[in-house]
Design a protein around this motif. Structure first.
Motif, PDB file in Angstrom:
ATOM      1  N   TYR A  10      -5.089   6.823   4.445  1.00 51.60           N
ATOM      2  CA  TYR A  10      -3.748   5.861   4.557  1.00 51.60           C
ATOM      3  C   TYR A  10      -3.159   6.131   5.787  1.00 51.60           C
ATOM      4  O   TYR A  10      -2.950   7.389   6.389  1.00 51.60           O
ATOM      5  N   ARG A  61      -5.590  -0.403  -1.439  1.00 47.42           N
ATOM      6  CA  ARG A  61      -5.912   0.468  -0.599  1.00 47.42           C
ATOM      7  C   ARG A  61      -5.821   0.091   1.045  1.00 47.42           C
ATOM      8  O   ARG A  61      -5.976  -1.376   1.162  1.00 47.42           O
ATOM      9  N   PRO A  62      -6.162   0.531   2.040  1.00 44.71           N
ATOM     10  CA  PRO A  62      -6.099   0.129   3.359  1.00 44.71           C
ATOM     11  C   PRO A  62      -7.005  -0.764   3.648  1.00 44.71           C
ATOM     12  O   PRO A  62      -7.053  -2.105   4.315  1.00 44.71           O
ATOM     13  N   PRO A 115       0.773  -1.415  -0.108  1.00 42.04           N
ATOM     14  CA  PRO A 115       0.023   0.098  -0.005  1.00 42.04           C
ATOM     15  C   PRO A 115       0.828   1.156   0.032  1.00 42.04           C
ATOM     16  O   PRO A 115       1.966   1.236   0.800  1.00 42.04           O
ATOM     17  N   ARG A 116       0.413   2.067  -0.698  1.00 41.62           N
ATOM     18  CA  ARG A 116       1.040   3.601  -0.820  1.00 41.62           C
ATOM     19  C   ARG A 116       0.182   4.605  -0.206  1.00 41.62           C
ATOM     20  O   ARG A 116      -0.887   4.502  -0.580  1.00 41.62           O
ATOM     21  N   PRO A 117       0.780   5.810   0.132  1.00 47.19           N
ATOM     22  CA  PRO A 117      -0.238   6.796   0.635  1.00 47.19           C
ATOM     23  C   PRO A 117      -1.102   7.481  -0.556  1.00 47.19           C
ATOM     24  O   PRO A 117      -2.179   8.190  -0.034  1.00 47.19           O
ATOM     25  N   LEU A 135      -2.845   5.833  -2.523  1.00 48.00           N
ATOM     26  CA  LEU A 135      -3.949   4.696  -2.963  1.00 48.00           C
ATOM     27  C   LEU A 135      -4.142   4.550  -4.262  1.00 48.00           C
ATOM     28  O   LEU A 135      -5.142   4.041  -4.805  1.00 48.00           O
TER      29      LEU A 135
END
Length: 247
Positions: free
Chosen positions: A83, A52-53, A44-46, A48
């Motif tokens: 995030y 996604r979370p 996952p990256r900030p 998105l």
């Protein structure tokens, strides 16, 4: 046998390009598990832009107890919007393994490992917290990295060798130097007491050569090539092809 952990980020990329829930990331992961893979990886990256979370949470609830769950990411990337940050996600879902990767927001994909000489002090409290959560901790390193004793001293248990340069060299027919560098890095890590993972741009074409050169390879994390190949041959058949190579 080396564990195949399938990175399902690309499934999320395809879903996000259209919106909605198809293709279904959890269903894809279950298909890979049914085909015999030993792990599922997400990164996952900030921003998105793929996983996604909520995907991280849904996968945790579905695969817990079936295969290993590996969450990759930059532990220093700040929480924003939906995030919550890598460490917070680990607190929530308690994955089998957290792989720490020094990717910036602007990177399309991971393209380098940690500078262990300089990054060990920053990583130390984060590694300690992850270990307290019961997560195995791996850190992303370049072929040629050293300072493995220092990594062991702060509680790191594995390294993941960044194999992008190896894959590029393989495609260009000049593989010997990069393969030897990966093998020596693995040897040094194992000697220090670390287990060795590998990932990035590994494919059916280059995986067998790499595996043969790295005795004791614990895990490979493969996503981009595997999902691309699955467009032609199907996800189940492709996962089984990789497992056969690893055998």
């Amino acid at each position: 046998m080396t564990v195949l952990s399938v990175n399902v980020n690309k499934i999320a990329v395809l879903r996000n390009s259209r919106g909605g829930n198809e293709p279904d990331v959890v269903r894809a992961a279950l298909t890979c598990i049914d085909a015999g893979c030993g792990g599922i990886t997400v990164h996952p990256r900030p921003d998105l832009r793929h996983i996604r979370p909520d995907d991280v949470r849904a996968l945790a609830a579905t695969i817990r107890g079936r295969v290993e769950y590996n969450i990759e990411g930059n532990p220093f990337a700040s929480a924003r919007g939906a995030y919550p940050g890598l460490i917070e996600l680990a607190r929530e879902v308690r994955p089998t393994q957290v792989t720490l990767v020094p990717d910036s927001d602007s990177q399309i994909t991971s393209d380098h490992g940690f500078d262990l000489r300089n990054d060990i002090p920053r990583l130390k409290p984060l590694v300690a917290e992850l270990r307290q959560l019961g997560c195995r901790v791996s850190i992303f390193v370049d072929a040629g990295a050293t300072e493995f004793d220092e990594a062991v001293a702060i509680g790191v248990q594995r390294v993941e060798i960044y194999t992008g340069p190896y894959a590029e060299a393989f495609a260009e027919g000049r593989v010997h130097e990069q393969l030897a560098l990966c093998a020596e890095t693995a040897r040094r890590a194992l000697h220090a007491g670390l287990a060795v993972n590998a990932g990035h741009d590994l494919s059916q074409a280059n995986l067998g050569t790499f595996k043969a050169a790295i005795p004791g390879l614990a895990e490979v994390s493969i996503g981009h090539a595997l999902i691309g190949e699955a467009l032609y041959d199907g996800l189940t058949a492709t996962v089984r092809n990789y497992l056969q190579i690893l055998r």
